[in-house]
Design a protein around this motif. Structure first.
Motif, PDB file in Angstrom:
ATOM      1  N   LEU A 149       0.828  -1.198   0.000  1.00  5.47           N
ATOM      2  CA  LEU A 149       0.000   0.000   0.000  1.00  5.47           C
ATOM      3  C   LEU A 149       0.871   1.261   0.000  1.00  5.47           C
ATOM      4  CD1 LEU A 149      -2.685  -1.067   2.628  1.00  5.47           C
ATOM      5  CD2 LEU A 149      -3.063  -0.747   0.164  1.00  5.47           C
ATOM      6  N   ALA A 150       0.239   2.382  -0.263  1.00  8.22           N
ATOM      7  CA  ALA A 150       0.953   3.657  -0.167  1.00  8.22           C
ATOM      8  C   ALA A 150       1.554   3.796   1.229  1.00  8.22           C
ATOM      9  CB  ALA A 150       0.001   4.805  -0.450  1.00  8.22           C
ATOM     10  N   PRO A 151       2.693   4.476   1.363  1.00  8.52           N
ATOM     11  CA  PRO A 151       3.384   4.534   2.657  1.00  8.52           C
ATOM     12  C   PRO A 151       2.505   4.965   3.823  1.00  8.52           C
ATOM     13  CG  PRO A 151       4.792   5.414   0.942  1.00  8.52           C
ATOM     14  CD  PRO A 151       3.456   5.153   0.294  1.00  8.52           C
ATOM     15  N   GLU A 152       1.623   5.924   3.624  1.00  9.66           N
ATOM     16  CA  GLU A 152       0.796   6.374   4.741  1.00  9.66           C
ATOM     17  C   GLU A 152      -0.183   5.284   5.186  1.00  9.66           C
ATOM     18  OE1 GLU A 152      -0.863   8.133   0.869  1.00  9.66           O
ATOM     19  OE2 GLU A 152       1.104   7.848   1.822  1.00  9.66           O
ATOM     20  N   ARG A 153      -0.727   4.514   4.239  1.00 15.91           N
ATOM     21  CA  ARG A 153      -1.611   3.413   4.604  1.00 15.91           C
ATOM     22  C   ARG A 153      -0.831   2.290   5.277  1.00 15.91           C
ATOM     23  NH1 ARG A 153      -6.040   1.730   1.877  1.00 15.91           N
ATOM     24  NH2 ARG A 153      -6.015   0.050   3.426  1.00 15.91           N
ATOM     25  N   PHE A 154       0.344   1.985   4.768  1.00 11.39           N
ATOM     26  CA  PHE A 154       1.199   0.975   5.386  1.00 11.39           C
ATOM     27  C   PHE A 154       1.521   1.357   6.824  1.00 11.39           C
ATOM     28  CE2 PHE A 154       5.410  -0.555   6.563  1.00 11.39           C
ATOM     29  CZ  PHE A 154       5.327  -1.907   6.286  1.00 11.39           C
ATOM     30  N   ASP A 155       1.883   2.620   7.048  1.00 12.48           N
ATOM     31  CA  ASP A 155       2.211   3.069   8.398  1.00 12.48           C
ATOM     32  C   ASP A 155       0.988   3.014   9.315  1.00 12.48           C
ATOM     33  OD1 ASP A 155       4.737   3.483   7.457  1.00 12.48           O
ATOM     34  OD2 ASP A 155       4.598   5.667   7.383  1.00 12.48           O
ATOM     35  N   GLU A 156      -0.168   3.393   8.773  1.00  8.11           N
ATOM     36  CA  GLU A 156      -1.391   3.317   9.559  1.00  8.11           C
ATOM     37  C   GLU A 156      -1.671   1.873   9.982  1.00  8.11           C
ATOM     38  OE1 GLU A 156      -6.229   3.989   9.021  1.00  8.11           O
ATOM     39  OE2 GLU A 156      -4.844   4.485   7.399  1.00  8.11           O
ATOM     40  N   ASN A 157      -1.499   0.936   9.047  1.00  9.44           N
ATOM     41  CA  ASN A 157      -1.708  -0.472   9.389  1.00  9.44           C
ATOM     42  C   ASN A 157      -0.729  -0.934  10.451  1.00  9.44           C
ATOM     43  OD1 ASN A 157      -3.862  -0.792   7.642  1.00  9.44           O
ATOM     44  ND2 ASN A 157      -2.614  -1.614   5.970  1.00  9.44           N
ATOM     45  N   GLY A 158       0.502  -0.442  10.359  1.00  7.32           N
ATOM     46  CA  GLY A 158       1.483  -0.797  11.377  1.00  7.32           C
ATOM     47  C   GLY A 158       1.068  -0.334  12.760  1.00  7.32           C
ATOM     48  N   ARG A 159       0.519   0.865  12.835  1.00  9.84           N
ATOM     49  CA  ARG A 159       0.047   1.365  14.131  1.00  9.84           C
ATOM     50  C   ARG A 159      -1.135   0.536  14.645  1.00  9.84           C
ATOM     51  NH1 ARG A 159       1.548   6.227  11.486  1.00  9.84           N
ATOM     52  NH2 ARG A 159      -0.556   6.546  10.661  1.00  9.84           N
ATOM     53  N   LYS A 160      -1.990   0.119  13.732  1.00 13.14           N
ATOM     54  CA  LYS A 160      -3.115  -0.729  14.138  1.00 13.14           C
ATOM     55  C   LYS A 160      -2.624  -2.065  14.689  1.00 13.14           C
ATOM     56  CE  LYS A 160      -6.545   1.139  10.907  1.00 13.14           C
ATOM     57  NZ  LYS A 160      -7.362   0.831   9.705  1.00 13.14           N
ATOM     58  N   GLY A 209      11.618  -2.104   3.996  1.00 12.10           N
ATOM     59  CA  GLY A 209      12.946  -1.581   4.290  1.00 12.10           C
ATOM     60  C   GLY A 209      12.892  -0.385   5.215  1.00 12.10           C
ATOM     61  N   ARG A 210      11.917   0.469   4.996  1.00 14.69           N
ATOM     62  CA  ARG A 210      11.745   1.638   5.864  1.00 14.69           C
ATOM     63  C   ARG A 210      11.314   1.210   7.259  1.00 14.69           C
ATOM     64  NH1 ARG A 210       7.232   4.602   6.341  1.00 14.69           N
ATOM     65  NH2 ARG A 210       6.334   3.481   4.567  1.00 14.69           N
ATOM     66  N   ALA A 211      10.427   0.210   7.349  1.00 12.62           N
ATOM     67  CA  ALA A 211       9.954  -0.257   8.654  1.00 12.62           C
ATOM     68  C   ALA A 211      11.076  -0.887   9.458  1.00 12.62           C
ATOM     69  CB  ALA A 211       8.813  -1.245   8.475  1.00 12.62           C
ATOM     70  N   VAL A 212      11.841  -1.751   8.829  1.00 16.40           N
ATOM     71  CA  VAL A 212      12.939  -2.410   9.532  1.00 16.40           C
ATOM     72  C   VAL A 212      14.005  -1.399   9.917  1.00 16.40           C
ATOM     73  CG1 VAL A 212      14.812  -4.090   9.277  1.00 16.40           C
ATOM     74  CG2 VAL A 212      12.512  -4.655   8.485  1.00 16.40           C
ATOM     75  N   GLY A 213      14.145  -0.355   9.097  1.00 13.37           N
ATOM     76  CA  GLY A 213      15.124   0.680   9.402  1.00 13.37           C
ATOM     77  C   GLY A 213      14.682   1.640  10.487  1.00 13.37           C
ATOM     78  N   GLY A 214      13.466   1.456  11.000  1.00 15.20           N
ATOM     79  CA  GLY A 214      13.002   2.277  12.112  1.00 15.20           C
ATOM     80  C   GLY A 214      12.104   3.414  11.717  1.00 15.20           C
ATOM     81  N   GLY A 215      11.759   3.490  10.409  1.00 11.85           N
ATOM     82  CA  GLY A 215      10.941   4.604   9.973  1.00 11.85           C
ATOM     83  C   GLY A 215       9.463   4.424  10.218  1.00 11.85           C
ATOM     84  N   SER A 216       9.011   3.201  10.485  1.00 10.77           N
ATOM     85  CA  SER A 216       7.590   2.980  10.736  1.00 10.77           C
ATOM     86  C   SER A 216       7.434   1.693  11.515  1.00 10.77           C
ATOM     87  CB  SER A 216       6.809   2.887   9.409  1.00 10.77           C
ATOM     88  OG  SER A 216       7.138   1.703   8.709  1.00 10.77           O
ATOM     89  N   VAL A 217       6.253   1.499  12.030  1.00 15.03           N
ATOM     90  CA  VAL A 217       5.929   0.269  12.756  1.00 15.03           C
ATOM     91  C   VAL A 217       5.060  -0.579  11.866  1.00 15.03           C
ATOM     92  CG1 VAL A 217       4.741  -0.718  14.743  1.00 15.03           C
ATOM     93  CG2 VAL A 217       6.087   1.353  15.010  1.00 15.03           C
ATOM     94  N   GLY A 218       5.469  -1.821  11.624  1.00 14.47           N
ATOM     95  CA  GLY A 218       4.634  -2.687  10.788  1.00 14.47           C
ATOM     96  C   GLY A 218       4.990  -4.134  10.924  1.00 14.47           C
ATOM     97  N   MET A 219       3.967  -4.963  11.106  1.00 21.80           N
ATOM     98  CA  MET A 219       4.135  -6.406  11.054  1.00 21.80           C
ATOM     99  C   MET A 219       3.063  -6.950  10.127  1.00 21.80           C
ATOM    100  SD  MET A 219       4.964  -7.390  15.013  1.00 21.80           S
ATOM    101  CE  MET A 219       5.106  -9.145  14.683  1.00 21.80           C
ATOM    102  N   THR A 220       3.140  -8.241   9.812  1.00 17.69           N
ATOM    103  CA  THR A 220       2.196  -8.802   8.857  1.00 17.69           C
ATOM    104  C   THR A 220       1.235  -9.774   9.467  1.00 17.69           C
ATOM    105  OG1 THR A 220       3.843 -10.500   8.309  1.00 17.69           O
ATOM    106  CG2 THR A 220       3.797  -8.511   6.947  1.00 17.69           C
ATOM    107  N   ARG A 221       1.629 -10.564  10.434  1.00 18.88           N
ATOM    108  CA  ARG A 221       0.737 -11.563  10.978  1.00 18.88           C
ATOM    109  C   ARG A 221      -0.147 -10.936  12.024  1.00 18.88           C
ATOM    110  NH1 ARG A 221       3.658 -16.592  13.141  1.00 18.88           N
ATOM    111  NH2 ARG A 221       1.534 -17.135  13.690  1.00 18.88           N
TER     112      ARG A 221
END
Length: 221
Positions: A149-160, A209-221
């Motif tokens: 998804l677009a970065p903002e949606r990906f980041d939002e999902n990570g926060r969720k 890559g951005r998430a692992v580098g500390g730029g956002s919070v995101g997991m998949t499971r």
């Protein structure tokens, strides 16, 4: 998709299991009861990412690739049930979801072979091994499509997702996040099927890559 739209789709998808006309009323009542149970699970207060919206998003992805499926009915069934049990404190959510699917599908009149196929597709969403079947690969790619998804949606999902793991200390959560997302990044391909690889691979790698580098919070499971 709105809940009413999902309900209509649910009945259209699963009405085929009840073939005897005299059983039609009872079959619809069973379908409605099972749908209500799924809706309650996916809209529970503790659900933030693995919720009814995720199911709807996966169904939309499925609609675009159903022509590639060997057994579209089994694949769609697996999508409906794959996160019906989700508790960040447990490690067997997929197994429990597969069990719920088996009980519900059996009640609706599905065959043992069909149920076995749906259960296997659900278990592939553990994302711990490459699926052996073409439909398994589609199932996994559909489930992971949100990584692109677009970065903002990906980041939002990570926060969720973080809200679903509030019982986990921040440092432990970050380690777990980095481990899982790092494993996905180390794959030769995140997406097993060409259709998802061609459309999603580049954006997903950027987001991960951005998430692992500390730029956002995101997991998949």
């Amino acid at each position: 998709m709105q809940l009413d739209e999902l309900r209509r789709r649910w009945h259209e998808t699963f009405r085929g299991f009840a073939t005897a006309p005299e059983a039609a009323h009872a079959a619809r009542a069973a379908r409605e009861e099972i749908f209500a149970q799924l809706a309650a699970a996916y809209t529970a207060p503790a659900r933030h990412y693995h919720d009814i919206r995720h199911v709807a998003d996966c169904l939309r992805e499925f609609d675009g690739v159903m022509h590639l499926a060997e057994d579209p009915a089994a694949l769609e069934s697996a999508i409906w049930f794959h996160d019906v049990v989700y508790d960040g404190r447990q490690t067997d959510n997929e197994e429990q979801s597969a069990d719920v699917a088996a009980t519900a599908l059996r009640r609706m009149g599905a065959s043992d072979a069909f149920i076995d196929e749906v259960q296997q597709l659900i278990l592939f969403t553990r994302h711990d091994r490459e699926p052996e079947t073409p439909d398994g690969k589609l199932m996994v790619d559909i489930d992971l499509s949100s990584l692109a998804l677009a970065p903002e949606r990906f980041d939002e999902n990570g926060r969720k997702i973080r809200r679903e793991y509030l019982h986990v200390p921040e440092d432990a959560f970050v380690r777990g996040r980095n481990d899982m997302l790092g494993r996905l990044l180390r794959r030769p391909r995140i997406y097993y099927t060409d259709v998802f690889h061609d459309r999603c691979e580049g954006r997903a790698r950027e987001n991960l890559g951005r998430a692992v580098g500390g730029g956002s919070v995101g997991m998949t499971r």
